[in-house]
Write a protein that holds these residues in place. Structure first.
Motif, mmCIF file in Angstrom:
data_model
loop_
_atom_site.group_PDB
_atom_site.id
_atom_site.type_symbol
_atom_site.label_atom_id
_atom_site.label_comp_id
_atom_site.label_asym_id
_atom_site.label_seq_id
_atom_site.Cartn_x
_atom_site.Cartn_y
_atom_site.Cartn_z
ATOM 1 N N LYS A 34 0.858 -1.194 0.000
ATOM 2 C CA LYS A 34 0.000 0.000 0.000
ATOM 3 C C LYS A 34 0.887 1.235 0.000
ATOM 4 O O LYS A 34 1.850 1.314 0.762
ATOM 5 C CB LYS A 34 -0.894 0.019 1.238
ATOM 6 C CG LYS A 34 -1.861 -1.128 1.288
ATOM 7 C CD LYS A 34 -2.678 -1.100 2.551
ATOM 8 C CE LYS A 34 -3.537 -2.349 2.621
ATOM 9 N NZ LYS A 34 -4.129 -2.518 3.922
ATOM 10 N N GLN A 35 0.583 2.182 -0.860
ATOM 11 C CA GLN A 35 1.299 3.451 -0.896
ATOM 12 C C GLN A 35 0.791 4.352 0.221
ATOM 13 O O GLN A 35 -0.416 4.452 0.440
ATOM 14 C CB GLN A 35 1.066 4.149 -2.231
ATOM 15 C CG GLN A 35 1.805 3.531 -3.389
ATOM 16 C CD GLN A 35 3.300 3.705 -3.258
ATOM 17 O OE1 GLN A 35 4.006 2.742 -3.401
ATOM 18 N NE2 GLN A 35 3.791 4.873 -2.979
ATOM 19 N N LYS A 36 1.699 4.977 0.918
ATOM 20 C CA LYS A 36 1.332 5.934 1.963
ATOM 21 C C LYS A 36 1.342 7.341 1.376
ATOM 22 O O LYS A 36 1.988 7.593 0.360
ATOM 23 C CB LYS A 36 2.316 5.833 3.132
ATOM 24 C CG LYS A 36 2.232 4.500 3.845
ATOM 25 C CD LYS A 36 3.265 4.248 4.906
ATOM 26 C CE LYS A 36 3.841 5.404 5.612
ATOM 27 N NZ LYS A 36 4.802 5.062 6.668
ATOM 28 N N ASP A 37 0.631 8.254 2.015
ATOM 29 C CA ASP A 37 0.549 9.636 1.539
ATOM 30 C C ASP A 37 1.909 10.324 1.489
ATOM 31 O O ASP A 37 2.121 11.215 0.681
ATOM 32 C CB ASP A 37 -0.404 10.453 2.412
ATOM 33 C CG ASP A 37 -1.853 10.026 2.235
ATOM 34 O OD1 ASP A 37 -2.185 9.418 1.187
ATOM 35 O OD2 ASP A 37 -2.663 10.305 3.140
ATOM 36 N N LEU A 60 3.626 0.373 2.897
ATOM 37 C CA LEU A 60 3.205 -0.416 4.050
ATOM 38 C C LEU A 60 2.769 -1.790 3.557
ATOM 39 O O LEU A 60 2.091 -1.882 2.534
ATOM 40 C CB LEU A 60 2.040 0.293 4.738
ATOM 41 C CG LEU A 60 1.382 -0.414 5.901
ATOM 42 C CD1 LEU A 60 1.137 0.593 7.005
ATOM 43 C CD2 LEU A 60 0.084 -1.043 5.480
ATOM 44 N N VAL A 61 3.176 -2.842 4.256
ATOM 45 C CA VAL A 61 2.761 -4.207 3.926
ATOM 46 C C VAL A 61 2.372 -4.911 5.226
ATOM 47 O O VAL A 61 3.193 -5.028 6.134
ATOM 48 C CB VAL A 61 3.889 -5.009 3.233
ATOM 49 C CG1 VAL A 61 3.455 -6.450 2.994
ATOM 50 C CG2 VAL A 61 4.309 -4.354 1.937
ATOM 51 N N ASN A 62 1.138 -5.358 5.307
ATOM 52 C CA ASN A 62 0.687 -6.157 6.450
ATOM 53 C C ASN A 62 0.899 -7.628 6.138
ATOM 54 O O ASN A 62 0.825 -8.049 4.988
ATOM 55 C CB ASN A 62 -0.808 -5.943 6.710
ATOM 56 C CG ASN A 62 -1.113 -4.557 7.196
ATOM 57 O OD1 ASN A 62 -0.418 -4.008 8.034
ATOM 58 N ND2 ASN A 62 -2.165 -3.965 6.654
ATOM 59 N N TYR A 63 1.154 -8.405 7.187
ATOM 60 C CA TYR A 63 1.121 -9.857 7.029
ATOM 61 C C TYR A 63 0.166 -10.408 8.070
ATOM 62 O O TYR A 63 0.002 -9.863 9.149
ATOM 63 C CB TYR A 63 2.510 -10.498 7.064
ATOM 64 C CG TYR A 63 3.328 -10.285 8.307
ATOM 65 C CD1 TYR A 63 3.430 -11.278 9.269
ATOM 66 C CD2 TYR A 63 4.011 -9.093 8.532
ATOM 67 C CE1 TYR A 63 4.199 -11.101 10.404
ATOM 68 C CE2 TYR A 63 4.782 -8.904 9.659
ATOM 69 C CZ TYR A 63 4.870 -9.911 10.597
ATOM 70 O OH TYR A 63 5.627 -9.721 11.725
ATOM 71 N N ARG A 64 -0.532 -11.477 7.680
ATOM 72 C CA ARG A 64 -1.657 -12.000 8.456
ATOM 73 C C ARG A 64 -1.477 -13.481 8.776
ATOM 74 O O ARG A 64 -0.853 -14.202 8.012
ATOM 75 C CB ARG A 64 -2.950 -11.848 7.652
ATOM 76 C CG ARG A 64 -3.259 -10.426 7.266
ATOM 77 C CD ARG A 64 -4.412 -10.363 6.247
ATOM 78 N NE ARG A 64 -4.682 -8.998 5.899
ATOM 79 C CZ ARG A 64 -5.505 -8.205 6.554
ATOM 80 N NH1 ARG A 64 -6.155 -8.668 7.605
ATOM 81 N NH2 ARG A 64 -5.699 -6.964 6.177
ATOM 82 N N ASP A 65 -2.072 -13.885 9.887
ATOM 83 C CA ASP A 65 -2.116 -15.298 10.244
ATOM 84 C C ASP A 65 -2.903 -16.025 9.156
ATOM 85 O O ASP A 65 -4.009 -15.609 8.804
ATOM 86 C CB ASP A 65 -2.800 -15.457 11.604
ATOM 87 C CG ASP A 65 -2.843 -16.889 12.061
ATOM 88 O OD1 ASP A 65 -3.583 -17.691 11.445
ATOM 89 O OD2 ASP A 65 -2.150 -17.211 13.041
#
Length: 79
Positions: A31-34, A39-44
């Motif tokens: 995800k591009q930030k302003d 940003l990259v989330n990682y999930r279970d």
């Protein structure tokens, strides 16, 4: 966008010392930030809950955070 995403995942791998374990985790798209960062989330993989985030802060810092936003690791890098 595919090339950019691959570059970010490579940066994360180098920062983390290993790739994100895709047997345990799902990795969100970049995800591009302003502010121009990312940003990259990682999930279970079982619950799809966010368990951590890799992101940039400022002009040249990458940060790994836990699900609560606490910094686990950070590093200044040069482009």
């Amino acid at each position: 966008m595919v090339h950019y995403r691959s570059q970010i995942y490579q940066i994360i791998t180098e920062f983390n010392g290993q790739p994100i374990d895709t047997d345990k985790y799902l990795v969100d798209n970049v995800k591009q930030k302003d502010d121009g960062g990312w940003l990259v989330n990682y999930r279970d993989k079982r619950t799809a809950e966010i368990v951590g985030t890799f992101t940039t802060e400022g002009e040249n810092k990458i940060v790994k955070k836990d699900a609560d936003g606490n910094v686990i690791k950070e590093k200044t890098y040069e482009e």
